[in-house]
Design an enzyme around this catalytic site. Structure first.
Site, PDB file in Angstrom:
ATOM      1  N   HIS A  15     -44.885 -63.709 -64.152  1.00 19.40           N
ATOM      2  CA  HIS A  15     -44.537 -62.936 -63.102  1.00 19.40           C
ATOM      3  C   HIS A  15     -44.964 -63.790 -61.482  1.00 19.40           C
ATOM      4  O   HIS A  15     -45.960 -63.678 -61.463  1.00 19.40           O
ATOM      5  CB  HIS A  15     -45.410 -61.387 -63.006  1.00 19.40           C
ATOM      6  N   HIS A  17     -43.494 -64.752 -57.644  1.00 18.17           N
ATOM      7  CA  HIS A  17     -42.408 -64.846 -56.462  1.00 18.17           C
ATOM      8  C   HIS A  17     -42.191 -66.201 -55.870  1.00 18.17           C
ATOM      9  O   HIS A  17     -43.224 -66.706 -55.448  1.00 18.17           O
ATOM     10  CB  HIS A  17     -42.829 -63.595 -55.303  1.00 18.17           C
ATOM     11  N   LYS A  99     -35.716 -55.839 -63.492  1.00 15.24           N
ATOM     12  CA  LYS A  99     -37.189 -55.507 -62.938  1.00 15.24           C
ATOM     13  C   LYS A  99     -36.750 -54.211 -62.076  1.00 15.24           C
ATOM     14  O   LYS A  99     -36.063 -53.866 -61.310  1.00 15.24           O
ATOM     15  CB  LYS A  99     -37.544 -56.442 -61.656  1.00 15.24           C
ATOM     16  N   HIS A 136     -42.675 -52.366 -61.447  1.00 15.37           N
ATOM     17  CA  HIS A 136     -43.785 -52.249 -60.669  1.00 15.37           C
ATOM     18  C   HIS A 136     -44.388 -50.842 -60.669  1.00 15.37           C
ATOM     19  O   HIS A 136     -43.429 -50.151 -60.187  1.00 15.37           O
ATOM     20  CB  HIS A 136     -43.095 -52.565 -59.075  1.00 15.37           C
ATOM     21  N   HIS A 174     -48.651 -56.525 -63.124  1.00 16.40           N
ATOM     22  CA  HIS A 174     -49.867 -56.441 -62.195  1.00 16.40           C
ATOM     23  C   HIS A 174     -50.660 -55.277 -62.370  1.00 16.40           C
ATOM     24  O   HIS A 174     -50.839 -54.440 -61.413  1.00 16.40           O
ATOM     25  CB  HIS A 174     -49.569 -56.871 -61.051  1.00 16.40           C
ATOM     26  N   ASP A 247     -48.323 -62.711 -60.339  1.00 12.43           N
ATOM     27  CA  ASP A 247     -47.918 -62.147 -58.873  1.00 12.43           C
ATOM     28  C   ASP A 247     -48.069 -63.210 -57.825  1.00 12.43           C
ATOM     29  O   ASP A 247     -48.143 -62.562 -56.761  1.00 12.43           O
ATOM     30  CB  ASP A 247     -48.216 -60.845 -58.825  1.00 12.43           C
TER      31      ASP A 247
END
Ligand code: DOR
Ligand code: ZN
Length: 340
Positions: A15, A17, A99, A136, A174, A247
């Site tokens: 995971h 970004h 996602k 999420h 997360h 994350d």
């Protein structure tokens, strides 16, 4: 005497970004230095909702990260996602997961799903074809306290979802709470979770230590100490349901240090060092390899990486700034260093 090095199979980040453009070029090499593969989140502006957009983004990541790194792409689900396109992207090897962002839950989630019932046909197809749903897990109901949003999501959305789609593979991303650790531990083999370094190392006091600390702010927000300990215990337990997902979520310094600071912690540069610190403190260094390099690929049905990385016991001073970004552990000394 404790061993001075730790060699493990090359790990992956399940995971991350990586952003786009100049930020992508800045941050991708840090992830690529530590990890062989990473699941790349699709919350760009505009979000990565199509096969075409995901393929083009993958190409930009490969160029920014350099050789030896494989980005694994995800599809951003919206109220209008088409089950056929989702399945075709998986069949063509463009993405490996989708996602779910509840609309409004976090950074660039405005196009996310407004009601889980809107993606029933998508979830049903994903269940049938064995495609992983990354979640999420926070409700967006403004009446729910921000610290309770994960626990309420589990009750209101995730429990019913796993009942309605019992074979759907779900990663609760997360995790930050006792409720999440218990839910995942008690669920069947189709349910797993990623764990960040920050949610094992800081509790919510860190956000308010002597003043407002924007660089300790991410979503889901860090919780009370008892939650941190439960998340840590789950991650270091040796259960195959928990695996590494940093994350890492870089934002420009001015966007963090602002009257309305963005959520996200940039932890990519020292991620393995950070995880090793946790596992060592908990007497679980022998379980780091499964968490970092085995549980994730097993869950996703991918081969394990070849090759190894070595962590050395050495003092490392984390800079206050990297590429103009403030990293996790800025100004601290860590006691492990990734060799090479
Ligand atoms: O802190 C976060 N930052 N949490 C998220 O869910 C998104 C991420 C981002 O993209 O900045
Ligand atoms: Zn994220």
């Amino acid at each position: 005497m404790a061993s001075q090095t730790l060699t493990i199979r090359k790990p992956d980040d399940w995971h991350v970004h990586l952003r786009d453009g100049e930020m992508l070029r800045k941050v991708a090499p840090y992830t690529a230095r530590q990890f062989a593969r990473a699941i790349v989140m699709p919350n760009l502006v505009p979000p990565v909702t199509s096969i075409e957009a995901a393929s083009a983004y993958r190409q930009r990541i490969v160029e920014a990260a350099g050789p030896g790194f494989t980005p694994l792409m995800t599809c951003y689900l919206t109220d209008h996602s088409d089950p056929d396109e989702i399945a075709r992207g998986l069949a063509e090897g463009v993405w490996i997961a989708a996602k779910l962002y509840p609309a409004g839950a976090t950074t660039n989630s405005a196009s996310g799903v407004t009601d889980i019932r809107n993606i029933g046909a998508v979830l049903s197809r994903m269940e049938r074809i064995g495609m992983v749903l990354c979640v999420h897990g926070e409700v967006t109901d403004p009446e729910i306290d921000v610290f309770d949003r994960e626990a309420v999501f589990i009750d209101r959305i995730l429990q019913p979802l796993t009942r309605d789609f019992p074979a759907l593979k779900v990663v609760l991303e997360h995790i930050t709470t006792i409720e999440a650790a218990q839910f995942v531990s008690g669920a069947g083999p189709t349910i797993a979770a990623t764990v960040t370094p920050q949610h094992m190392l800081i509790n919510r006091n860190a956000i308010f230590a002597g003043g407002l600390r924007p660089h300790a702010y991410c979503l889901p927000v860090a919780k009370r100490e008892q939650h941190r300990l439960a998340v840590r215990a789950a991650a270091t337990s040796g259960s195959p349901k928990f695996f590494l997902g940093t994350d890492s979520a870089p934002h420009a310094r001015h966007a963090k240090e602002s009257g309305c600071g963005c959520a996200g912690i940039f932890n990519a540069p020292f991620a393995l060092e950070s995880y090793a610190t946790v596992f060592e403190e908990d007497g679980a260094l022998d379980r780091l390899e499964a968490f970092a390099s085995i549980n994730g690929p097993r869950f996703y049905g991918l081969p394990l990486n070849d090759g190894t990385v070595t962590l050395e016991r050495a003092e490392v001073q984390v800079p206050g700034e990297i590429e103009g970004l403030v990293p996790f552990h800025a100004g601290e000394t860590l006691h492990w260093r990734l060799a090479g």
